[in-house]
Design an enzyme around this catalytic site. Structure first.
Site, PDB file in Angstrom:
ATOM      1  N   ASP A  45       0.863  -1.332  -0.114  1.00 50.54           N
ATOM      2  CA  ASP A  45       0.045  -0.113  -0.001  1.00 50.54           C
ATOM      3  C   ASP A  45       0.889   1.308  -0.041  1.00 50.54           C
ATOM      4  OD1 ASP A  45      -2.226  -1.329  -0.006  1.00 50.54           O
ATOM      5  OD2 ASP A  45      -2.687  -1.058   1.956  1.00 50.54           O
ATOM      6  N   ASN A 122      -5.754   8.484   1.881  1.00 53.55           N
ATOM      7  CA  ASN A 122      -5.907   7.767   2.947  1.00 53.55           C
ATOM      8  C   ASN A 122      -6.647   8.526   4.168  1.00 53.55           C
ATOM      9  OD1 ASN A 122      -5.793   5.120   2.252  1.00 53.55           O
ATOM     10  ND2 ASN A 122      -3.665   5.166   3.529  1.00 53.55           N
ATOM     11  N   TYR A 163      -4.914   4.544  10.297  1.00 55.03           N
ATOM     12  CA  TYR A 163      -4.546   5.405  11.467  1.00 55.03           C
ATOM     13  C   TYR A 163      -5.899   5.599  12.105  1.00 55.03           C
ATOM     14  CZ  TYR A 163      -2.571   9.003  14.329  1.00 55.03           C
ATOM     15  OH  TYR A 163      -2.099   9.805  15.526  1.00 55.03           O
TER      16      TYR A 163
END
Length: 269
Positions: A45, A122, A163
């Site tokens: 990723d 992200n 996260y």
């Protein structure tokens, strides 16, 4: 079809890249690193994120394909032992794709009033370097809370498995073009109070973070995906669902919940 192969520096990834280059060249594919139609990433990723930011100004023209050479990732549909199958899929390409929502990050500077724009696949987070961060948080233009703590994180649905999840956030399916706002170690007592819960933000709304007392020389660490920016010049940061999207070639797309299961649960015992 014009192809670019974007690999990390590991020996395994570079070997797979060489194999792909030879097999595609034998089938008369065109290699073009400047204006590719498809970008094949070889790694994980992190490699996909690097390729995404490298080509972020060309997202409407590019589809990504991920080959993973390590652990299963959310953006990689192919394993390193499936190169021949991938080449066959590229030969029979019908331009089908699946898209994911992205995050617009607009940083207003205090000194010159300029707006610096970033794009995240992200998440993005803002932290105070050193002392506690104190910021007013607005949702859709209305003041929601005064936050005190280490920082704040805003994630996309695909970023919700990273996260944001570690901060207690929900895992959100990428069919829902929403944002998720999560607190990083907030202070909650009789004097200071925050919502203390991740929030799912509508695509029609936006999140604005304004540091309290911006006139003081405060150190901040702004993260946009895997990129970090140290700055003392932040008047406010605005987050909103981007009008842009990222596209992945849909040859054999692994379903989102299968990815979640494979990454966090694994095979049933």
């Amino acid at each position: 079809m014009k192809i670019e192969i974007f690999a990390n520096d590991s020996d395994k990834s570079l070997a797979i890249k060489q194999q792909l280059q030879k097999k595609l060249a034998d089938r008369h594919f065109i290699f073009d690193s400047e204006n590719p139609d498809i970008v094949i990433t070889v790694g994980g990723d992190g490699t996909l994120l690097s390729a995404f930011h490298h080509y972020e100004k060309q997202l409407d023209q590019i589809r990504f394909v991920g080959v993973h050479t390590g652990h299963l990732g959310f953006y990689t549909d192919w394993r390193d032992g499936e190169i021949d199958d991938l080449v066959v899929s590229l030969q029979s390409d019908n331009r089908q794709s699946v898209s994911y929502p992205l995050l617009d990050v607009n940083v207003l500077t205090r000194k010159d009033g300029e707006v610096h724009q970033f794009l995240a696949l992200n998440e993005s987070s803002i932290r105070r370097v050193g002392p506690t961060m104190t910021s007013d948080v607005y949702i859709g233009g209305d003041l929601f809370e005064r936050f005190r703590g280490d920082g704040l994180c805003v994630a996309t649905p695909t970023g919700s498995t990273g996260y944001s999840k570690s901060l207690g956030g929900a895992v959100v399916h990428p069919d829902m073009p929403v944002l998720q706002l999560a607190e990083i170690s907030s202070i909650n007592n009789r004097v200071f109070r925050t919502i203390s819960s991740p929030l799912i933000i509508s695509p029609n709304d936006w999140v604005t973070i304004r540091p309290v007392s911006p006139g003081s020389n405060q150190d901040f660490l702004l993260a946009v995906d895997s990129r970090y920016y140290h700055t003392t010049d932040v008047a406010q940061i605005t987050y909103k669902v981007s009008k842009k999207k990222v596209y992945f070639a849909k040859y054999r797309h692994n379903g989102f919940w299968n990815r979640v299961k494979d990454s966090f649960i694994g095979d049933e015992q």
